[in-house]
Design an enzyme around this catalytic site. Structure first.
Site, PDB file in Angstrom:
ATOM      1  N   LYS A  22       0.828  -1.213   0.000  1.00  0.00           N
ATOM      2  CA  LYS A  22       0.000   0.000   0.000  1.00  0.00           C
ATOM      3  C   LYS A  22       0.861   1.261   0.000  1.00  0.00           C
ATOM      4  O   LYS A  22       0.662   2.156  -0.820  1.00  0.00           O
ATOM      5  CB  LYS A  22      -0.896   0.010   1.253  1.00  0.00           C
ATOM      6  N   ASN A  23       1.813   1.328   0.934  1.00  0.00           N
ATOM      7  CA  ASN A  23       2.545   2.580   1.112  1.00  0.00           C
ATOM      8  C   ASN A  23       3.608   2.822   0.049  1.00  0.00           C
ATOM      9  O   ASN A  23       4.268   3.865   0.054  1.00  0.00           O
ATOM     10  CB  ASN A  23       3.129   2.658   2.526  1.00  0.00           C
ATOM     11  N   CYS A 118      -6.364  13.044  12.817  1.00  0.00           N
ATOM     12  CA  CYS A 118      -6.261  11.622  12.506  1.00  0.00           C
ATOM     13  C   CYS A 118      -6.339  10.853  13.819  1.00  0.00           C
ATOM     14  O   CYS A 118      -5.935  11.371  14.859  1.00  0.00           O
ATOM     15  CB  CYS A 118      -4.922  11.374  11.814  1.00  0.00           C
ATOM     16  N   ARG A 123      -0.351  14.496  13.146  1.00  0.00           N
ATOM     17  CA  ARG A 123       0.191  14.321  11.809  1.00  0.00           C
ATOM     18  C   ARG A 123       0.179  15.601  10.956  1.00  0.00           C
ATOM     19  O   ARG A 123      -0.471  15.654   9.908  1.00  0.00           O
ATOM     20  CB  ARG A 123      -0.566  13.186  11.090  1.00  0.00           C
ATOM     21  N   ASP A 306       3.838   0.654  12.101  1.00  0.00           N
ATOM     22  CA  ASP A 306       2.710  -0.038  11.454  1.00  0.00           C
ATOM     23  C   ASP A 306       2.604  -1.511  11.861  1.00  0.00           C
ATOM     24  O   ASP A 306       1.677  -2.200  11.446  1.00  0.00           O
ATOM     25  CB  ASP A 306       2.843   0.065   9.920  1.00  0.00           C
ATOM     26  N   ARG A 398      -9.127  -0.498   3.848  1.00  0.00           N
ATOM     27  CA  ARG A 398      -8.314   0.576   3.260  1.00  0.00           C
ATOM     28  C   ARG A 398      -6.919   0.077   2.913  1.00  0.00           C
ATOM     29  O   ARG A 398      -6.333   0.546   1.939  1.00  0.00           O
ATOM     30  CB  ARG A 398      -8.181   1.743   4.255  1.00  0.00           C
TER      31      ARG A 398
HETATM   32  N1  EPU Z   1       5.475  14.774  11.057  1.00  0.00           N
HETATM   33  C1  EPU Z   1       5.451  16.135  11.344  1.00  0.00           C
HETATM   34  N2  EPU Z   1       5.429  17.005  10.288  1.00  0.00           N
HETATM   35  C2  EPU Z   1       5.424  16.601   8.989  1.00  0.00           C
HETATM   36  C3  EPU Z   1       5.430  15.214   8.708  1.00  0.00           C
HETATM   37  C4  EPU Z   1       5.466  14.334   9.773  1.00  0.00           C
HETATM   38  O1  EPU Z   1       5.455  16.542  12.492  1.00  0.00           O
HETATM   39  O2  EPU Z   1       5.390  17.450   8.089  1.00  0.00           O
HETATM   40  C5  EPU Z   1       5.507  13.801  12.163  1.00  0.00           C
HETATM   41  C6  EPU Z   1       4.247  12.951  12.244  1.00  0.00           C
HETATM   42  O3  EPU Z   1       3.209  13.600  12.946  1.00  0.00           O
HETATM   43  C7  EPU Z   1       4.763  11.719  12.943  1.00  0.00           C
HETATM   44  C8  EPU Z   1       6.195  11.583  12.403  1.00  0.00           C
HETATM   45  O4  EPU Z   1       6.532  12.881  11.911  1.00  0.00           O
HETATM   46  O5  EPU Z   1       4.801  11.933  14.321  1.00  0.00           O
HETATM   47  C9  EPU Z   1       6.381  10.588  11.288  1.00  0.00           C
HETATM   48  O6  EPU Z   1       5.332  10.709  10.336  1.00  0.00           O
HETATM   49  P1  EPU Z   1       5.522  10.407   8.793  1.00  0.00           P
HETATM   50  O7  EPU Z   1       5.440  11.666   8.040  1.00  0.00           O
HETATM   51  O8  EPU Z   1       6.714   9.555   8.573  1.00  0.00           O
HETATM   52  O9  EPU Z   1       4.207   9.556   8.489  1.00  0.00           O
HETATM   53  P2  EPU Z   1       3.406   9.580   7.135  1.00  0.00           P
HETATM   54  O10 EPU Z   1       4.367   9.794   6.032  1.00  0.00           O
HETATM   55  O11 EPU Z   1       2.232  10.469   7.274  1.00  0.00           O
HETATM   56  C10 EPU Z   1       3.696   7.054   6.560  1.00  0.00           C
HETATM   57  C11 EPU Z   1       2.781   5.895   6.305  1.00  0.00           C
HETATM   58  C12 EPU Z   1       2.132   5.488   7.624  1.00  0.00           C
HETATM   59  C13 EPU Z   1       3.241   5.106   8.605  1.00  0.00           C
HETATM   60  C14 EPU Z   1       4.212   6.277   8.775  1.00  0.00           C
HETATM   61  C15 EPU Z   1       5.395   5.970   9.662  1.00  0.00           C
HETATM   62  C16 EPU Z   1       2.083   6.217   4.027  1.00  0.00           C
HETATM   63  C17 EPU Z   1       1.001   6.552   3.056  1.00  0.00           C
HETATM   64  N3  EPU Z   1       1.771   6.268   5.330  1.00  0.00           N
HETATM   65  O12 EPU Z   1       2.876   8.104   7.065  1.00  0.00           O
HETATM   66  O13 EPU Z   1       1.333   4.353   7.350  1.00  0.00           O
HETATM   67  O14 EPU Z   1       2.700   4.774   9.854  1.00  0.00           O
HETATM   68  O15 EPU Z   1       4.708   6.687   7.476  1.00  0.00           O
HETATM   69  O16 EPU Z   1       6.110   4.900   9.160  1.00  0.00           O
HETATM   70  O17 EPU Z   1       3.189   5.905   3.626  1.00  0.00           O
HETATM   71  C18 EPU Z   1      -0.414   2.823   7.711  1.00  0.00           C
HETATM   72  O18 EPU Z   1      -0.071   2.262   6.653  1.00  0.00           O
HETATM   73  O19 EPU Z   1      -1.243   2.315   8.512  1.00  0.00           O
HETATM   74  C19 EPU Z   1       0.174   4.119   8.050  1.00  0.00           C
HETATM   75  C20 EPU Z   1      -0.354   4.930   8.959  1.00  0.00           C
END
Ligand code: EPU
Length: 423
Positions: A22-23, A118, A123, A306, A398
């Site tokens: 998915k990711n 969320c 996030r 995850d 999802r």
């Molecule tokens: N964060 C910030 N600011 C930003 C971006 C992130 O503060 O601009 C913080 C987030 O709030 C969090 C941390 O940084 O505390 C890491 O978040 P990250 O941005 O890495 O998460 P994401 O990119 O939104 C992806 C996956 C998630 C997975 C996370 C962590 C996708 C589409 N989603 O989310 O997947 O948990 O990385 O590995 O790639 C899932 O598949 O169930 C899922 C939630």
């Protein structure tokens, strides 16, 4: 609304084919916006989030043809007519923010709804915005939308404040069309970032260092069409391994990439799962009861957030006490209350959970709150005595490709039901 009815207590035995990730699929689909031609994808999983992404792209004028059963999607980004991602879709899927970088890079403008709150944490997307500003985009927040404008992005050095997966992906995509060289420091090293980089390279991008914390992108004038096969889903593979660790039995996972699962495999070995791996398969065998393990989530190559809920389900029935610390998201213990309803003994203090393993759980009605929490509840239901009804299965749909069919095929008693009150 669909629910899953599980009659616990069956061992799992047989083979499970792991689907595309998915990711990885979601960002690669969004990369279709960068291409003034066709992008042919294979190994695309059958997930609700893939459908949402195709709908989002369709509204922008990216035409797609999909053979869901074959796992193929062809995108045509040659006649994009809109650069807007509206709130109604973005609020249902946060990964929609991944259109921001490609849109501003190729069209010089984007209007993307800010994702709201969320279940698992706040996030924010400030790092996506900060990085695009560093690349020369002017960003305004207007009426709940991120509005980005740029004539052409200019390569630069970006240091993200924290490791962010989709943040790294958004900036890497944007930089492929920027003028000159971009360096992303503190980049996420997740295999899905590497997969996106490989897909972009197949489309003509120049990227080095994906998989390390320093990614270098040399901008090109345009990408071109191409074909790409999405990597295998390491979280789906890990979820099935947790299922067999908790329920017992012998599962052979095929079409997977064991190298992407080191931290999960290490923890499951510690929990007593016998693991054998080949180049694209993993076999997990469990006799008796698992042992409790301590887990601390971390960015890759650490233990994936995850996988946290699924590992908690294993600890719920393990011998001993396990401490689980969640370091990525501030509110990713929503499954704890529901696991307690199944009789699990869990205490939480902030982002730490202490799980005292019990010999058995007892089936109950439980509510899924997010995708991986749902998977954790399904695993707990496979072990619980009697019937467990997992409500709000749409969270599971999802991100898992027909999970209940795959589990039923290896011996679980699990079926999808519609209750009368929903008819
Ligand atoms: N964060 C910030 N600011 C930003 C971006 C992130 O503060 O601009 C913080 C987030 O709030 C969090 C941390 O940084 O505390 C890491 O978040 P990250 O941005 O890495 O998460 P994401 O990119 O939104 C992806 C996956 C998630 C997975 C996370 C962590 C996708 C589409 N989603 O989310 O997947 O948990 O990385 O590995 O790639 C899932 O598949 O169930 C899922 C939630």
């Amino acid at each position: 609304m669909d629910k899953l009815l599980i009659h616990g207590g069956r061992r799992l035995q047989g083979e499970v084919r792991i689907s595309g990730a998915k990711n990885a699929a979601l960002p690669i689909l969004c990369a279709g916006l960068l291409v003034p031609g066709t992008l042919e994808l294979s190994n695309v999983p059958q997930l609700h989030d893939v459908g949402t992404t195709l709908k989002l792209l369709d509204r922008m004028g990216v035409k797609s043809t999909r053979d869901a059963a074959a796992g193929t999607v062809t995108l045509d980004g040659s006649s994009v007519t809109s650069t807007e991602a509206a709130y109604d879709l973005v609020k249902t899927m946060r990964a929609s923010i991944l259109v921001l970088g490609p849109l501003v890079a190729r069209f010089g403008e984007a209007r993307v709804s800010l994702p709201g709150g969320c279940a698992i944490g706040q996030r924010p997307v400030d790092q996506h915005i900060k990085g695009l500003q560093a690349l020369g985009a002017r960003i305004d927040i207007e009426h709940g939308y991120v509005v980005a404008r740029a004539s052409r992005l200019k390569g630069t050095r970006i240091v993200t404040d924290m490791v962010t997966v989709t943040g790294t992906e958004n900036l890497m995509m944007a930089a492929t069309l920027a003028e000159g060289e971009t360096v992303i420091e503190n980049a996420a090293r997740e295999p899905e970032v590497v997969d996106l980089a490989r897909a972009l390279i197949a489309l003509g991008a120049r990227i080095h260092g994906a998989g390390t914390d320093r990614i270098v992108i040399e901008g090109v004038d345009a990408l071109h069409g191409g074909a790409y096969r999405v990597m295998s889903d390491r979280i789906e593979a890990g979820t099935f391994l947790c299922a067999v660790a908790a329920a017992g039995g012998d599962l052979r996972l095929t079409h997977c990439e064991p190298d992407t699962l080191d931290a999960t495999l290490d923890k499951l070995r510690e929990a007593g799962l016998r693991i054998e791996c080949g180049p694209d398969w993993i076999r997990g065998t469990m006799d008796g009861r698992p042992k409790s393990v301590n887990v601390r989530t971390a960015p890759y190559p650490g233990f994936a957030t995850d996988m946290q809920a699924q590992m908690m389900a294993v600890n719920c029935v393990a011998d001993g006490t396990g401490v689980i610390t969640e370091t990525i998201f501030e509110n990713r213990f929503m499954h704890v209350q529901e696991m307690r309803r199944l009789g699990a003994e869990i205490d939480t203090e902030g982002t730490t959970a202490v799980v005292r393993g019990k010999r058995g759980l007892s089936g109950a009605i439980v509510m899924a709150t997010d995708l991986r929490a749902s998977a954790g509840l399904v695993i707990a239901g496979l072990v619980a005595d009697g019937d467990t009804l997992v409500d709000r299965v749409y969270h599971l749909d999802r991100g898992y490709d027909r999970m209940e069919r795959k589990l039923a095929a290896v011996g679980a008693s699990i079926e999808r039901v519609r209750t009368v009150d929903d008819a």
